[in-house]
Motif scaffolding. Structure first.
Motif, PDB file in Angstrom:
ATOM      1  N   ASP A   1     -18.609  19.613   7.828  1.00 14.56           N
ATOM      2  CA  ASP A   1     -19.682  19.685   8.823  1.00 14.56           C
ATOM      3  C   ASP A   1     -19.289  18.856  10.035  1.00 14.56           C
ATOM      4  N   ASP A   2     -20.161  18.837  11.029  1.00 12.99           N
ATOM      5  CA  ASP A   2     -19.849  18.161  12.282  1.00 12.99           C
ATOM      6  C   ASP A   2     -20.447  16.763  12.392  1.00 12.99           C
ATOM      7  N   ARG A   3     -20.892  16.191  11.292  1.00 13.06           N
ATOM      8  CA  ARG A   3     -21.492  14.858  11.334  1.00 13.06           C
ATOM      9  C   ARG A   3     -20.384  13.812  11.295  1.00 13.06           C
ATOM     10  N   ARG A   4     -19.873  13.510  12.459  1.00 12.31           N
ATOM     11  CA  ARG A   4     -18.699  12.642  12.540  1.00 12.31           C
ATOM     12  C   ARG A   4     -18.959  11.227  12.024  1.00 12.31           C
ATOM     13  N   GLU A   5     -20.240  10.804  12.031  1.00 14.35           N
ATOM     14  CA  GLU A   5     -20.555   9.476  11.510  1.00 14.35           C
ATOM     15  C   GLU A   5     -20.297   9.371  10.012  1.00 14.35           C
ATOM     16  N   ARG A   6     -20.134  10.515   9.322  1.00 13.75           N
ATOM     17  CA  ARG A   6     -19.852  10.511   7.884  1.00 13.75           C
ATOM     18  C   ARG A   6     -18.384  10.255   7.585  1.00 13.75           C
ATOM     19  N   VAL A   7     -17.525  10.351   8.588  1.00 15.31           N
ATOM     20  CA  VAL A   7     -16.087  10.243   8.345  1.00 15.31           C
ATOM     21  C   VAL A   7     -15.744   8.933   7.653  1.00 15.31           C
ATOM     22  N   ASP A   8     -16.232   7.810   8.172  1.00 11.59           N
ATOM     23  CA  ASP A   8     -15.869   6.512   7.601  1.00 11.59           C
ATOM     24  C   ASP A   8     -16.372   6.372   6.165  1.00 11.59           C
ATOM     25  N   VAL A   9     -17.535   6.962   5.870  1.00 12.62           N
ATOM     26  CA  VAL A   9     -18.071   6.920   4.500  1.00 12.62           C
ATOM     27  C   VAL A   9     -17.158   7.683   3.559  1.00 12.62           C
TER      28      VAL A   9
ATOM     29  N   MET B   1       0.842  -1.196   0.000  1.00 17.82           N
ATOM     30  CA  MET B   1       0.000   0.000   0.000  1.00 17.82           C
ATOM     31  C   MET B   1       0.878   1.248   0.000  1.00 17.82           C
ATOM     32  N   ASP B   2       0.394   2.317  -0.652  1.00 18.15           N
ATOM     33  CA  ASP B   2       1.222   3.523  -0.720  1.00 18.15           C
ATOM     34  C   ASP B   2       0.568   4.749  -0.097  1.00 18.15           C
ATOM     35  N   VAL B   3      -0.652   4.619   0.424  1.00 15.95           N
ATOM     36  CA  VAL B   3      -1.285   5.752   1.087  1.00 15.95           C
ATOM     37  C   VAL B   3      -2.292   5.237   2.125  1.00 15.95           C
ATOM     38  N   LEU B   4      -2.204   5.792   3.325  1.00 18.78           N
ATOM     39  CA  LEU B   4      -3.156   5.485   4.388  1.00 18.78           C
ATOM     40  C   LEU B   4      -4.247   6.548   4.377  1.00 18.78           C
ATOM     41  N   VAL B   5      -5.507   6.110   4.338  1.00 13.24           N
ATOM     42  CA  VAL B   5      -6.642   7.037   4.387  1.00 13.24           C
ATOM     43  C   VAL B   5      -7.466   6.707   5.618  1.00 13.24           C
ATOM     44  N   THR B   6      -7.550   7.649   6.536  1.00  8.89           N
ATOM     45  CA  THR B   6      -8.343   7.447   7.748  1.00  8.89           C
ATOM     46  C   THR B   6      -8.875   8.794   8.184  1.00  8.89           C
ATOM     47  N   GLY B   7      -9.424   8.882   9.397  1.00 11.57           N
ATOM     48  CA  GLY B   7      -9.989  10.157   9.804  1.00 11.57           C
ATOM     49  C   GLY B   7     -10.402  10.177  11.251  1.00 11.57           C
ATOM     50  N   GLY B   8     -10.985  11.314  11.640  1.00 10.79           N
ATOM     51  CA  GLY B   8     -11.411  11.509  13.011  1.00 10.79           C
ATOM     52  C   GLY B   8     -11.745  12.968  13.245  1.00 10.79           C
ATOM     53  N   GLY B   9     -11.709  13.373  14.502  1.00  6.63           N
ATOM     54  CA  GLY B   9     -12.014  14.748  14.866  1.00  6.63           C
ATOM     55  C   GLY B   9     -10.780  15.619  14.927  1.00  6.63           C
TER      56      GLY B   9
ATOM     57  N   PRO C   1     -11.142   2.849   9.244  1.00  6.48           N
ATOM     58  CA  PRO C   1     -12.164   3.643   9.926  1.00  6.48           C
ATOM     59  C   PRO C   1     -11.612   4.348  11.154  1.00  6.48           C
ATOM     60  N   ARG C   2     -12.419   5.244  11.713  1.00  4.29           N
ATOM     61  CA  ARG C   2     -12.011   5.972  12.916  1.00  4.29           C
ATOM     62  C   ARG C   2     -11.556   5.010  14.017  1.00  4.29           C
ATOM     63  N   GLY C   3     -10.453   5.368  14.647  1.00  2.64           N
ATOM     64  CA  GLY C   3      -9.957   4.568  15.761  1.00  2.64           C
ATOM     65  C   GLY C   3      -9.168   3.341  15.357  1.00  2.64           C
ATOM     66  N   GLY C   4      -9.106   3.041  14.061  1.00  2.00           N
ATOM     67  CA  GLY C   4      -8.354   1.864  13.610  1.00  2.00           C
ATOM     68  C   GLY C   4      -8.996   0.555  13.976  1.00  2.00           C
ATOM     69  N   SER C   5     -10.326   0.558  14.182  1.00  2.00           N
ATOM     70  CA  SER C   5     -11.020  -0.651  14.644  1.00  2.00           C
ATOM     71  C   SER C   5     -11.409  -1.550  13.474  1.00  2.00           C
TER      72      SER C   5
ATOM     73  N   VAL D   1      -5.771  10.596  14.947  1.00  2.00           N
ATOM     74  CA  VAL D   1      -5.463  11.276  13.691  1.00  2.00           C
ATOM     75  C   VAL D   1      -3.982  11.635  13.626  1.00  2.00           C
ATOM     76  N   ALA D   2      -3.474  12.258  14.690  1.00  2.00           N
ATOM     77  CA  ALA D   2      -2.060  12.630  14.700  1.00  2.00           C
ATOM     78  C   ALA D   2      -1.167  11.398  14.705  1.00  2.00           C
TER      79      ALA D   2
END
Length: 320
Positions: free
Chosen positions: A126-134, A67-75, A154-158, A81-82
């Motif tokens: 926006d602040d809809r954090r449930e959209r992050v994984d989508v 893999m050459d790029v990690l895509v994830t997210g959070g607040g 996904p968020r948290g690496g779960s 995230v950091a």
């Protein structure tokens, strides 16, 4: 480690094992048996805390599969995230972070650390954090179509791969407890966020054949919502490196709500699995800010282990 199951490829990031320390004053205050705290806040990889564990396997898996790029997210204030940005930098791959919040995120310390590690920040708008994984999945699909090899997390690496880090933590903790007490602990209490820590812990304990009571305290989601996520985040069934001991059974576990978090309890009459009989253990979690150590109240027979919260952490077991 005696009870270490066979796990996916790992990129060493942390200083492991983390200490398992006595809490004598808390033990005296509660009037309980031996009580120890697993200090995953001392995992040694920046501010990652216990998130060091899933990141070791997520990035190890990314390297193993080219893999050459990690895509994830959070607040904007997410430690994960950091930490993900720093782990990607160590692994030598790019990183894109989907961050919930307005178009102008502002210079939070964790976003500054992520940017300093070379991550590209993608504001959700926006602040809809449930959209992050989508959006993480959508961005990974765009990169794949452009010829890149993304790893979407996904968020948290779960994920099952990320949960392998906590399966290793279970084996680590069992070794420490046997050295200290000559036995497994009776009960483990840990905070529960995205579910990966509890899922991996249960797999690691099952691989050791440990009869364990695990109580996970949900800090962000109602128990009835997070319970299925724990099952879908479980690591692939590991092969025990030591034979299962006679008389041991699978871990007993339950999820309850943290009253301080706003997570709702199930409505009256909703069936729930109990972690143990009242004579074995009773647990509550005191009011505490998220990401700060939250030793849990416990009393009962045998050693009890709790975990400081960085989002969640390891585990334990009971002697036969």
């Amino acid at each position: 480690m005696t009870w270490l199951p066979r796990l996916p490829p790992r990129l060493p990031l942390g200083t492991l094992p983390t200490p398992l320390v006595d809490a004598p004053r808390l033990r005296a205050e509660l009037g309980c048996g031996p009580l120890r705290i697993k200090r995953d806040d001392l995992a040694g990889f920046g501010i990652a805390g216990n998130k060091t564990r899933p990141l070791e396997y997520l990035l190890g898996d990314a390297q193993a599969h080219g893999m050459d790029v990690l895509v994830t997210g959070g607040g904007p204030d997410s430690n994960f995230v950091a930490a993900a940005a720093m782990a990607a930098r160590v692994a030598g791959i790019a990183c894109e972070l989907v961050v919930w919040g307005g178009a102008s995120l502002g210079p939070t310390p964790n976003l500054a650390l992520a940017a300093a590690a070379g991550a590209r920040l993608v504001p959700l708008g926006d602040d809809r954090r449930e959209r992050v994984d989508v959006v993480v999945a959508e961005r990974a699909a765009e990169l794949r179509a452009a010829g890149r090899r993304p790893l979407a997390v996904p968020r948290g690496g779960s994920t099952p791969v990320g949960a392998a880090g906590f399966a290793r933590a279970a084996a680590e903790l069992l070794d420490q407890c046997v050295r200290l007490d000559g036995a497994f602990p009776a009960t483990v209490v840990l905070p529960l966020g995205s579910g990966g820590s509890t899922a991996g812990l249960l797999v690691g304990l099952a691989a050791a054949g440990a009869d364990t009571t695990v109580l996970a305290v949900s800090v962000s989601r109602p128990p009835e919502e997070i319970t299925p996520r724990c099952w879908t985040s479980r690591a692939p069934a590991p092969r025990p490196s030591a034979p299962r001991r006679r008389g041991r059974t699978a871990s007993r576990w339950s999820i309850t709500a943290d009253p301080a978090s706003g997570a709702r309890r199930p409505p009256t009459g909703t069936p729930r699995r109990r972690s143990c009989a009242p004579r074995d253990c009773c647990s509550t979690t005191p009011t505490a800010p998220r990401r700060s150590p939250s030793p849990s109240r416990a009393c009962g027979r045998g050693p009890i282990t709790t975990s400081p919260s960085s989002s969640g952490t390891p585990a334990a077991s009971r002697p036969p």
